[in-house]
Design a protein around this motif. Structure first.
Motif, PDB file in Angstrom:
ATOM      1  N   GLU A 286      -6.014  11.355   1.533  1.00 50.45           N
ATOM      2  CA  GLU A 286      -7.001  11.462   0.429  1.00 50.45           C
ATOM      3  C   GLU A 286      -6.910  10.237  -0.428  1.00 50.45           C
ATOM      4  OE1 GLU A 286      -7.764  15.084  -1.486  1.00 50.45           O
ATOM      5  OE2 GLU A 286      -6.114  15.937  -0.278  1.00 50.45           O
ATOM      6  N   TYR A 287      -5.827   9.674  -0.940  1.00 51.76           N
ATOM      7  CA  TYR A 287      -5.643   8.483  -1.809  1.00 51.76           C
ATOM      8  C   TYR A 287      -4.645   7.484  -1.190  1.00 51.76           C
ATOM      9  CZ  TYR A 287      -7.932  11.635  -5.229  1.00 51.76           C
ATOM     10  OH  TYR A 287      -8.706  12.449  -5.829  1.00 51.76           O
TER      11      TYR A 287
ATOM     12  N   TRP B 185      -7.283   4.083  -4.300  1.00 54.25           N
ATOM     13  CA  TRP B 185      -8.515   4.181  -3.293  1.00 54.25           C
ATOM     14  C   TRP B 185      -8.823   5.534  -2.911  1.00 54.25           C
ATOM     15  CZ3 TRP B 185     -11.558   0.140  -1.441  1.00 54.25           C
ATOM     16  CH2 TRP B 185     -11.232  -1.215  -1.742  1.00 54.25           C
ATOM     17  N   LYS B 186      -9.949   5.968  -2.802  1.00 57.46           N
ATOM     18  CA  LYS B 186     -10.124   7.534  -2.531  1.00 57.46           C
ATOM     19  C   LYS B 186     -11.103   7.668  -1.291  1.00 57.46           C
ATOM     20  CE  LYS B 186     -12.252  11.592  -5.134  1.00 57.46           C
ATOM     21  NZ  LYS B 186     -12.815  11.947  -6.140  1.00 57.46           N
TER      22      LYS B 186
ATOM     23  N   GLY C 193     -16.550   6.813   3.422  1.00 57.18           N
ATOM     24  CA  GLY C 193     -15.280   5.863   3.456  1.00 57.18           C
ATOM     25  C   GLY C 193     -14.488   5.630   2.426  1.00 57.18           C
ATOM     26  N   TRP C 194     -13.546   4.810   2.220  1.00 56.73           N
ATOM     27  CA  TRP C 194     -12.597   4.462   1.382  1.00 56.73           C
ATOM     28  C   TRP C 194     -13.365   3.617   0.467  1.00 56.73           C
ATOM     29  CZ3 TRP C 194      -7.936   6.595   0.900  1.00 56.73           C
ATOM     30  CH2 TRP C 194      -7.507   7.429   1.736  1.00 56.73           C
ATOM     31  N   LYS C 195     -13.198   3.991  -1.020  1.00 59.19           N
ATOM     32  CA  LYS C 195     -13.897   3.518  -2.192  1.00 59.19           C
ATOM     33  C   LYS C 195     -12.624   3.678  -3.288  1.00 59.19           C
ATOM     34  CE  LYS C 195     -18.436   4.484  -0.906  1.00 59.19           C
ATOM     35  NZ  LYS C 195     -19.324   3.408  -1.061  1.00 59.19           N
ATOM     36  N   MET C 196     -12.859   2.560  -4.169  1.00 57.19           N
ATOM     37  CA  MET C 196     -11.830   2.244  -5.274  1.00 57.19           C
ATOM     38  C   MET C 196     -12.460   3.444  -6.320  1.00 57.19           C
ATOM     39  SD  MET C 196     -12.066  -1.754  -5.773  1.00 57.19           S
ATOM     40  CE  MET C 196     -13.503  -2.247  -5.345  1.00 57.19           C
ATOM     41  N   TYR C 197     -11.356   4.215  -6.714  1.00 61.42           N
ATOM     42  CA  TYR C 197     -11.316   5.339  -7.635  1.00 61.42           C
ATOM     43  C   TYR C 197     -10.976   4.886  -9.060  1.00 61.42           C
ATOM     44  CZ  TYR C 197     -10.511   9.885  -9.734  1.00 61.42           C
ATOM     45  OH  TYR C 197     -10.429  11.069 -10.287  1.00 61.42           O
ATOM     46  N   ARG C 198      -9.807   4.113  -9.036  1.00 63.45           N
ATOM     47  CA  ARG C 198      -9.359   3.548 -10.417  1.00 63.45           C
ATOM     48  C   ARG C 198      -8.922   2.103 -10.027  1.00 63.45           C
ATOM     49  NH1 ARG C 198     -11.491   7.319 -11.890  1.00 63.45           N
ATOM     50  NH2 ARG C 198     -10.697   9.048 -13.070  1.00 63.45           N
TER      51      ARG C 198
ATOM     52  N   LEU D 108       1.011  -1.310  -0.025  1.00 61.15           N
ATOM     53  CA  LEU D 108       0.055  -0.066   0.033  1.00 61.15           C
ATOM     54  C   LEU D 108       0.847   1.180  -0.104  1.00 61.15           C
ATOM     55  CD1 LEU D 108      -2.500  -1.012   2.681  1.00 61.15           C
ATOM     56  CD2 LEU D 108      -3.162  -1.096   0.177  1.00 61.15           C
ATOM     57  N   TYR D 109       0.462   2.132  -0.844  1.00 61.12           N
ATOM     58  CA  TYR D 109       1.409   3.275  -0.948  1.00 61.12           C
ATOM     59  C   TYR D 109       0.362   4.586  -0.665  1.00 61.12           C
ATOM     60  CZ  TYR D 109       4.019   0.312  -3.731  1.00 61.12           C
ATOM     61  OH  TYR D 109       4.586  -0.930  -4.551  1.00 61.12           O
TER      62      TYR D 109
END
Length: 149
Positions: free
Chosen positions: A100-101, A127-128, A133-138, A94-95
């Protein structure tokens, strides 16, 4: 005496900061991502749009050998057109700063509903952090297998 006290205080603060830096700032986010990954295939298999709860409103998929798939309607069509599968994700890294991301680098193993291996590959997900909460953006993924002609 004051000098020794000040020096001791500064050394103590330095040691505390180094110890704190050893903590994983993404530890809590990793748990959220792992929980989402654990139910991902179950949600996709439902074909009722519940998989879209894992994605931001402006999310895009980047499937292999295909154009990007953006927007909830297009993403739902994409998921409905695929086979029912089981998927196990293994996070490699994880980076990000976790504000925010966050970028997830994972491997996946995909099986059919009887457990027969169908594919394995890699995933990069951005993830955004949203109000929900945290959701997949790309979401970019590709097989490790050869390209089928």
């Amino acid at each position: 005496m004051k000098r020794k006290l000040l020096l001791s205080l500064l050394m103590g603060m330095t040691i505390f900061n180094y110890a704190k830096a050893g903590d994983d700032p993404l530890k809590d986010i990793r748990k959220i991502i792992e929980a989402s990954n654990a139910i991902y295939a179950d949600l996709a298999n439902k074909e009722d749009a519940s998989i879209l709860t894992r994605y931001t409103d402006d999310a895009c998929l980047f499937p292999p050998n295909a154009a990007p798939v953006c927007g909830k309607d297009n993403m739902l069509k994409f998921f409905k057109s695929g086979p029912k599968v089981q998927v196990k994700f293994t996070i490699q890294h994880l980076y990000g700063d976790g504000k925010e991301y966050v970028t997830e680098e994972s491997f996946y193993e995909m099986t059919d509903m009887n457990g027969k291996k169908m594919d394995e590959g890699k995933v990069i997900v951005i993830w955004k952090k949203t109000n929900d909460g945290w959701k997949m953006y790309r979401d970019m993924f590709s097989s490790n297998g050869p390209l089928k002609q």
